[in-house]
Design a protein around this motif. Structure first.
Motif, short mmCIF file in Angstrom:
data_model
loop_
_atom_site.label_atom_id
_atom_site.label_comp_id
_atom_site.label_asym_id
_atom_site.label_seq_id
_atom_site.Cartn_x
_atom_site.Cartn_y
_atom_site.Cartn_z
N ILE A 196 3.05 7.64 -21.44
CA ILE A 196 3.92 6.23 -21.12
C ILE A 196 4.82 6.61 -20.43
O ILE A 196 4.71 5.59 -19.19
N LEU A 197 5.68 7.43 -19.99
CA LEU A 197 6.94 8.04 -19.79
C LEU A 197 6.56 8.84 -17.93
O LEU A 197 6.76 7.72 -16.85
N GLY A 198 4.93 8.81 -17.43
CA GLY A 198 4.68 8.44 -16.78
C GLY A 198 4.62 7.45 -15.53
O GLY A 198 5.18 7.04 -14.64
N VAL A 199 3.93 6.31 -16.36
CA VAL A 199 3.36 5.07 -16.14
C VAL A 199 4.90 4.59 -15.79
O VAL A 199 5.80 3.27 -15.20
N VAL A 200 5.95 4.45 -16.83
CA VAL A 200 7.56 4.21 -16.61
C VAL A 200 8.02 4.81 -14.94
O VAL A 200 8.96 3.49 -14.03
N GLY A 201 7.84 6.10 -15.10
CA GLY A 201 8.46 6.58 -13.89
C GLY A 201 8.15 5.75 -12.17
O GLY A 201 8.54 5.62 -11.05
N ALA A 202 6.34 5.84 -12.19
CA ALA A 202 5.78 5.32 -11.74
C ALA A 202 6.53 3.50 -11.05
O ALA A 202 6.96 2.84 -10.21
N LEU A 203 6.50 2.73 -11.99
CA LEU A 203 6.83 1.39 -12.09
C LEU A 203 8.11 1.13 -11.73
O LEU A 203 8.97 0.46 -11.26
N GLY A 204 9.08 1.76 -12.33
CA GLY A 204 10.77 1.77 -11.86
C GLY A 204 10.68 2.22 -10.52
O GLY A 204 11.50 1.66 -9.78
N SER A 205 10.00 3.40 -9.58
CA SER A 205 10.14 3.59 -8.50
C SER A 205 9.28 3.00 -7.89
O SER A 205 10.26 2.34 -6.81
N ALA A 206 8.77 1.96 -7.90
CA ALA A 206 8.00 0.65 -7.69
C ALA A 206 8.71 -0.70 -6.84
O ALA A 206 9.32 -0.74 -5.87
N TYR A 207 9.67 -0.62 -8.18
CA TYR A 207 10.88 -1.69 -8.38
C TYR A 207 12.09 -0.89 -7.54
O TYR A 207 12.02 -1.66 -6.62
N VAL A 208 12.34 0.28 -7.21
CA VAL A 208 13.33 0.26 -6.88
C VAL A 208 12.67 0.46 -4.82
O VAL A 208 13.61 -0.02 -3.90
N MET A 209 11.77 1.19 -5.11
CA MET A 209 11.05 1.30 -2.81
C MET A 209 11.28 -0.80 -3.07
O MET A 209 11.39 -0.88 -1.58
N LYS A 210 10.35 -1.66 -3.61
CA LYS A 210 10.40 -2.84 -3.29
C LYS A 210 11.97 -3.37 -2.92
O LYS A 210 12.00 -4.00 -1.52
N LYS A 211 12.76 -2.78 -3.26
CA LYS A 211 14.04 -3.52 -3.10
C LYS A 211 14.66 -2.77 -1.67
O LYS A 211 15.55 -3.22 -0.37
N ILE A 212 14.59 -1.38 -1.47
CA ILE A 212 14.85 -0.83 0.06
C ILE A 212 14.19 -1.35 1.04
O ILE A 212 14.12 -0.88 1.88
N ARG B 16 0.74 -0.76 -0.23
CA ARG B 16 -0.48 -0.29 0.10
C ARG B 16 1.17 1.25 -0.08
O ARG B 16 0.49 2.01 -0.54
N LEU B 17 2.08 1.31 0.68
CA LEU B 17 2.41 2.36 1.17
C LEU B 17 3.58 2.67 -0.73
O LEU B 17 4.16 4.27 -0.59
N ILE B 18 3.53 1.66 -1.24
CA ILE B 18 4.83 1.67 -2.18
C ILE B 18 4.15 2.26 -3.91
O ILE B 18 4.05 3.27 -4.02
N THR B 19 2.06 2.37 -3.32
CA THR B 19 1.17 2.23 -4.62
C THR B 19 1.22 3.89 -4.24
O THR B 19 1.12 4.73 -4.84
N ILE B 20 1.08 4.44 -2.73
CA ILE B 20 0.88 5.67 -2.13
C ILE B 20 1.79 6.84 -3.13
O ILE B 20 1.73 7.48 -3.62
N PHE B 21 3.42 5.56 -2.54
CA PHE B 21 4.38 6.73 -3.37
C PHE B 21 4.11 6.79 -4.57
O PHE B 21 5.04 8.00 -4.97
N VAL B 22 3.84 5.70 -5.39
CA VAL B 22 4.65 6.02 -7.24
C VAL B 22 2.68 6.42 -8.11
O VAL B 22 3.09 6.64 -8.82
#
Length: 709
Positions: free
Chosen positions: A469-485, A421-427
């Motif tokens: 599309i650039l915004g979607v890439v930014g959201a998913l990319g940031s979500a992946y980074v947050m998943k690791k951190i 939920r937090l990652i979703t809110i963040f991105v």
């Protein structure tokens, strides 16, 4: 409403309403409380607490508390842990005198697991057998007398959708008050030494309470550190194997529940055939067709939020503009008039204008929940979303973010896992919302010619699509980074019960819409209004008498003395903005934004756009003394703007594309930040979100400007 009304009695009784997700518990709660319910928070957590003050037929006061849905007392999410906290902490002001357990008659075996656990805690229990009408339609009849005798608890057939049986349910609640429920299953064989030692050290009398303390002590909010250490020592001393014992206990419970349910249910021949739900799921959960239908529904929801909300939002905008104009005409010029017409009224309007989008989004979500489709949507998108650290329910939030991030962030409450939920809110704010459209329109029209691509597609439209599309890439990319951190001890399991399809309960839908709108207006609205006033102060005032001097200088200048009044006022406003605190800020940040190709005027636009991105066009109109927000005039003016030092054009393709990329990624929406604070119950996350998205926007814009220069 039956026996329920606001009470003035002094004696307090807590009634907890529990049940599995999709058991119809919310319908029962809404049937009991209507709009009398209050929404708060459980102590120390961000989980909403719904409650209502009621009184029973004998005048005793009662507080009905709707606990979050849970499958068992072995929680996997923050919401489920709240249920455990409430049921184990006998000293809590929320500890129930009675528990009403709502179960789905069409999924009786699975739902009785939770009931059996609550019984073993010794709390008086009443079983509300919901959705009996759907069981009947499926050819399944429930033997009520047998079930009641076997479980040794009062059982009442209820219908949360129609209100049938609610009055009888309350009668049973009064009957069982202060009458502890009988043990469902002996626990001695599971961990007898641990249970006995925990009972002595923690001064508890109930075996199952002691066992649950041994299982969950590290995550129970009400325990002190000393108590947790004591329990850690006890479990280590006896080599307590929590996971193995949880599985063993669950299997033993089902060993007793399963034959009981088989005897309690009488199935007709039609029950052996595929039900309507089974037939529909063959299409709606199909890997291909189900996905196509899911995205079609999301597209309809998006179009509704985007298109249907336009008319009421325009009406609200017109109303507040008319209010400002009216008070401008009737009030004498001065601070009070300016504050009211340029600060307070626009600030309130900035809150109210989002109500249509919030109402439409949550209306759709509530309807999809009511009919039973939302569980299928989550099921279909979960595998894809998990690759990025998200959840199936995240898809709905991200998609609706294309209309507005505010209702999209609020819709993440359906995500039970706190990390996801937090990652979703963040991105979510990375998704280009409707507020970015005015910025995209002006800048894309400036830099991209109005030509067709392949003779069919508008080139400008394709560029705007690329920005989305650039915004979607930014959201998913940031979500992946947050998943690791982002590391949490909370396990993420996909447990989803697919409920039967049913017609929606409109009362539930309307109550959901009312709750979400009220929460936004009351909670986030306060923050938005304050920030609006702060921005007004920055743009209206400057140090000393700088603002007055500028006005006098413009009026005294021979070149400007013959200008029409409207043009003269626009010019004065532009010059005053330059010496205001906002202008000073713009010039202060100019060295930082100069590498992006921006001057101080763009710095002011970036500052004012923090209130809302669509303010960019109005700010640019003011800066360039246009006095109008017509896009064509803004574009025409900025095309001719030249740097007074170099004589070069201020706006070129590199600058415009840099600005576009900046607005794709930047968090420039105080409303969203206010809602993020409301949802996370902390300013730390919106602050981090603001810093992170600004950094991504800055670096991306810098890269874009240098590539295109």
């Amino acid at each position: 409403m039956n026996k329920l009304e606001i009470s003035t009695s002094s004696k307090q009784i807590n009634i907890s309403l529990i049940g599995n997700p999709n058991s119809g518990k919310t319908s029962v709660f809404n049937r009991l409380t209507g709009l009398n319910q209050r929404v708060g928070n459980f102590p120390g957590v961000t989980v909403d607490k719904k409650s209502a003050s009621l009184h029973l037929s004998d005048g005793r006061k009662a507080t009905l508390i709707d606990l979050p849905g849970t499958y068992s007392l072995y929680p996997t999410s923050m919401d489920e842990r709240v249920v455990l906290d409430v049921l184990l902490d006998t000293k809590s002001k929320y500890y129930p005198e009675v528990v009403v357990c709502v179960v789905d008659a069409t999924n009786l075996e699975r739902h009785l697991l939770l009931l059996s656990q609550v019984k073993d805690l010794g709390i008086p229990v009443v079983l509300g057998l919901n959705m009996v009408d759907l069981a009947d339609k499926n050819g399944v009849e429930v033997d009520l007398a047998f079930l009641q005798k076997s479980l040794q608890v009062p059982v009442v057939k209820i219908n949360g959708r129609t209100g049938k049986g609610i009055s009888e349910l309350l009668d049973k609640v009064e009957d069982v008050l202060y009458q502890p429920s009988q043990e469902f299953m002996p626990l001695d064989a599971l961990a007898s030494p641990v249970i006995e030692e925990v009972k002595k050290s923690m001064l508890v009398k109930n075996d199952y309470q002691a066992l649950l303390l041994a299982h969950h002590h590290q995550r129970l909010h009400y325990l002190t550190e000393a108590e947790k250490q004591q329990l850690i020592q006890t479990t280590e001393k006896h080599a307590f194997q929590s996971i193995r014992l949880q599985v063993e206990e669950t299997m033993q419970r089902y060993a007793k529940i399963t034959p009981m349910v088989e005897l309690a249910l009488k199935k007709s021949m039609s029950a052996e055939e595929d039900t309507f739900t089974d037939k529909l799921d063959k299409v709606l959960t199909h890997k291909l067709w189900g996905s196509l239908i899911f995205f079609s529904i999301l597209f309809v929801v998006f179009q509704a939020i985007f298109a249907w909300a336009e008319y009421p939002m325009n009406l609200i905008d017109d109303i507040f503009s008319a209010l400002s104009a009216y008070f401008t005409s009737v009030l004498p010029e001065g601070v009070v008039a300016s504050l009211l017409t340029e600060g307070i009224i626009p600030g309130i309007g900035g809150v109210v204008i989002f109500i249509p989008q919030i109402a439409i989004l949550f209306g759709f979500i509530a309807l999809l929940e009511e009919v039973g489709y939302m569980a299928r949507a989550v099921f279909l998108s979960d595998n894809l979303m998990r690759k990025f650290g998200l959840n199936g329910r995240s898809m709905v939030s991200l998609f609706s973010g294309a209309a507005c991030a505010i209702p999209a962030v609020m819709s993440t409450r359906t995500i039970s896992n706190w990390k996801e939920r937090l990652i979703t809110i963040f991105v979510t704010p990375f998704i280009s919302c409707s507020a970015r459209i005015p910025v995209y329109t002006v800048l894309v029209a400036f830099v991209v010619p109005a030509e067709k691509f392949w003779g069919v597609f508008e080139l400008q439209g394709l560029v705007v699509l690329g920005l989305y599309i650039l915004g979607v890439v930014g959201a998913l990319g940031s979500a992946y980074v947050m998943k690791k951190i982002l590391k949490t001890g909370e396990s993420s399991f996909f447990v989803m019960e697919l409920p039967v399809y049913k017609t929606p309960q409109w009362k539930n839908t309307l109550i959901t819409i009312w709750e979400k709108v009220k929460t936004f207006v009351v909670e986030a609205g306060k923050v938005i209004l304050v920030i609006s006033i702060v921005l007004w102060v920055l743009a209206t005032y400057g140090p000393g008498d700088a603002m007055d001097k500028v006005a006098e200088q413009v009026k005294a200048h021979p070149e400007y003395s013959q200008l029409p009044k409207e043009e003269l006022d626009n010019l004065i406003a532009s010059k005053q903005l330059e010496v205001s605190y906002a202008g000073i800020f713009g010039k202060a940040i100019e060295p930082a934004i100069k590498p992006l190709g921006y001057d101080w005027k763009m710095g002011i636009a970036l500052l004012t756009s923090f209130a809302a991105r669509e303010v960019f066009v109005g700010t640019m109109a003011t800066i360039y003394s246009i006095g109008s927000e017509e896009e064509d005039r803004v574009i025409e003016k900025i095309r001719k703007e030249r740097n007074p030092e170099t004589g070069e054009l201020v706006y070129n393709a590199a600058t415009a594309m840099s600005l576009l990329v900046f607005y794709v990624f930047a968090m420039q929406c105080m409303s969203t930040l206010a809602v993020v604070q409301r949802e996370t119950k902390s300013w730390a996350w919106p602050a981090l979100q603001l810093v992170y998205m600004t950094a991504v926007a800055y670096l991306s814009a810098l890269l874009t400007f240098n590539i295109m220069s």
